[in-house]
Enzyme design. Sequence first.
Site, short mmCIF file in Angstrom:
data_model
loop_
_atom_site.label_atom_id
_atom_site.label_comp_id
_atom_site.label_asym_id
_atom_site.label_seq_id
_atom_site.Cartn_x
_atom_site.Cartn_y
_atom_site.Cartn_z
NE ARG A 29 8.66 68.01 3.73
CZ ARG A 29 9.11 68.99 4.05
NH1 ARG A 29 10.45 69.07 4.26
NH2 ARG A 29 8.47 70.11 3.90
N GLY A 96 15.02 75.65 10.58
CA GLY A 96 13.43 76.26 10.53
C GLY A 96 12.87 74.86 10.17
CG ASP A 317 15.98 76.87 0.36
OD1 ASP A 317 15.69 77.86 0.97
OD2 ASP A 317 15.70 75.64 0.60
CE LYS A 344 13.10 81.04 2.54
NZ LYS A 344 12.17 79.86 3.07
NE ARG A 390 19.68 76.62 1.01
CZ ARG A 390 20.02 75.11 1.01
NH1 ARG A 390 20.82 74.81 0.27
NH2 ARG A 390 19.10 74.19 1.44
C1 S3P Z 1 11.67 73.92 3.40
C2 S3P Z 1 10.99 74.86 2.84
C3 S3P Z 1 11.36 76.22 2.21
C4 S3P Z 1 12.97 76.20 2.63
C5 S3P Z 1 13.77 75.33 3.32
C6 S3P Z 1 13.13 74.02 3.46
C7 S3P Z 1 10.97 72.54 3.79
O1 S3P Z 1 11.13 77.14 3.35
O2 S3P Z 1 13.57 77.39 2.32
O3 S3P Z 1 15.16 75.39 3.25
O4 S3P Z 1 11.78 71.66 3.91
O5 S3P Z 1 9.93 72.62 3.92
P1 S3P Z 1 9.67 77.79 3.21
O6 S3P Z 1 8.57 76.69 2.79
O7 S3P Z 1 9.31 78.49 4.56
O8 S3P Z 1 9.72 78.73 1.79
#
Ligand code: S3P
Length: 435
Positions: A29, A96, A317, A344, A390
Amino acid sequence: MVGTKTVQFDHPVLKGKIKVPGDKSISHRAIMLGSIAQGRTAVKGFLDGEDCLRTIDIFKQLGVSIERSGTDVLIDSPGIYNWKNPTNDLYAGNSGTTARLMLGILSGSAVTCRLTGDESLSKRPMKRVTVPLQSMGASISNGEGGEYLPLSIAGGAIKGIDYNMPVASAQVKSAILFAGLNAEGITVVKEKAVSRDHTERMFKQFGAKIEQEGNTVSITGGQLLKGTNVIVPGDISSAAFFMVAAAMVEGSSVDFVDVGLNPTRTGIIEVLRQMGAQVEVIDQKGEAGEPYGTIRISHAPLKGMEISGTIIPTLIDELPIIALLATQAEGTTVIKDAAELRVKETDRIAAVTNELTKLGAQIEATEDGMIIKGPTPLSGGNLESYGDHRLGMMAAIAALISESSIQIDDASCIAISYPNFFDHLTKLVTAGNEE
Ligand code: S3P
């Protein structure tokens, strides 16, 4: 590099203190907001893991100047409306967070591009973000309904939305809020349970007005952000592996220095406490919008518990390593309401159950979680990481309590979120041996 890694210990004890690398979510971010904002942003404590490096590469392709020296990053951006069209695809790798948040950011930009990912990311659901973004007017397509990467985006004028999220997901919430920042009118997002709120906190640091009330967040579009300084605390999701190790291994006690303590992320601490581990908050500070501090975790006899409901997004996580912890706790641990684990980096319910079963754990997969009975001794053996950082770290921590060594088929994926993981593991075990 893919190769087998053998992890073996002889009566280890973990002692001493560590400062885990920067928070992955906050690092992403910081680069994103620093690139959206006009001017200079200085980031300290950045996580130089593979996922966050993908985010940096993407913004460089959009014409943002980003210089990194270890964990210090300097961003000089012309602002979102002055980005240039990239000449190549934007590659999100395994990340992701990069993919989903970029979809939101790019929707309201003036950029035309294509977003791609690695094999794992190309199988992860994107409709959860493309559907709300398309209803804001975003142009996103791959000719197949937008379920998977690669996706083409033609940034342009979009409008605010009032959206009830079907899953509690910070990635979905953040994608919509990023789009909302550059949309016409007001964007409102409602969650079933509160997920991590780093986007909301950092928007405020960059001078944006954003309102949070209970499970609802709203933002007015058309706000211009100004560059600022960001300090990234240690990643509690990385610390969790050694927190669990300290809780499980007799005689252990570890201090985690400057680790993030945002209440939307501290579910692991609550679980450790409830399972019986000794948890002490040594100090707590709150700088630059994110609380952090020093936590001491020490071994104590553990008992099973139920983990379900609104705590799940605050430790999503950490569930693979919590499952390992549960194998050493007296009684039954039931994890439910965690179906998100199935989408995930890999299907973490199936993967954790398979791998811990190989070691002799009593663990059963359910549709939305796992049931673990303990305590059970764990044998050694060959474990797979599934290319999931993980899972790789869970396997390495299992070696601290297993009867013989553990071979991890591919431990290189650990660099996605914790490049110096094995150095820290060695450091804590060495300190324990020296006492
Ligand atoms: C994250 C949100 C989570 C987490 C990922 C990082 C983020 O996913 O599992 O490792 O940085 O917003 P979700 O919000 O899809 O559950």
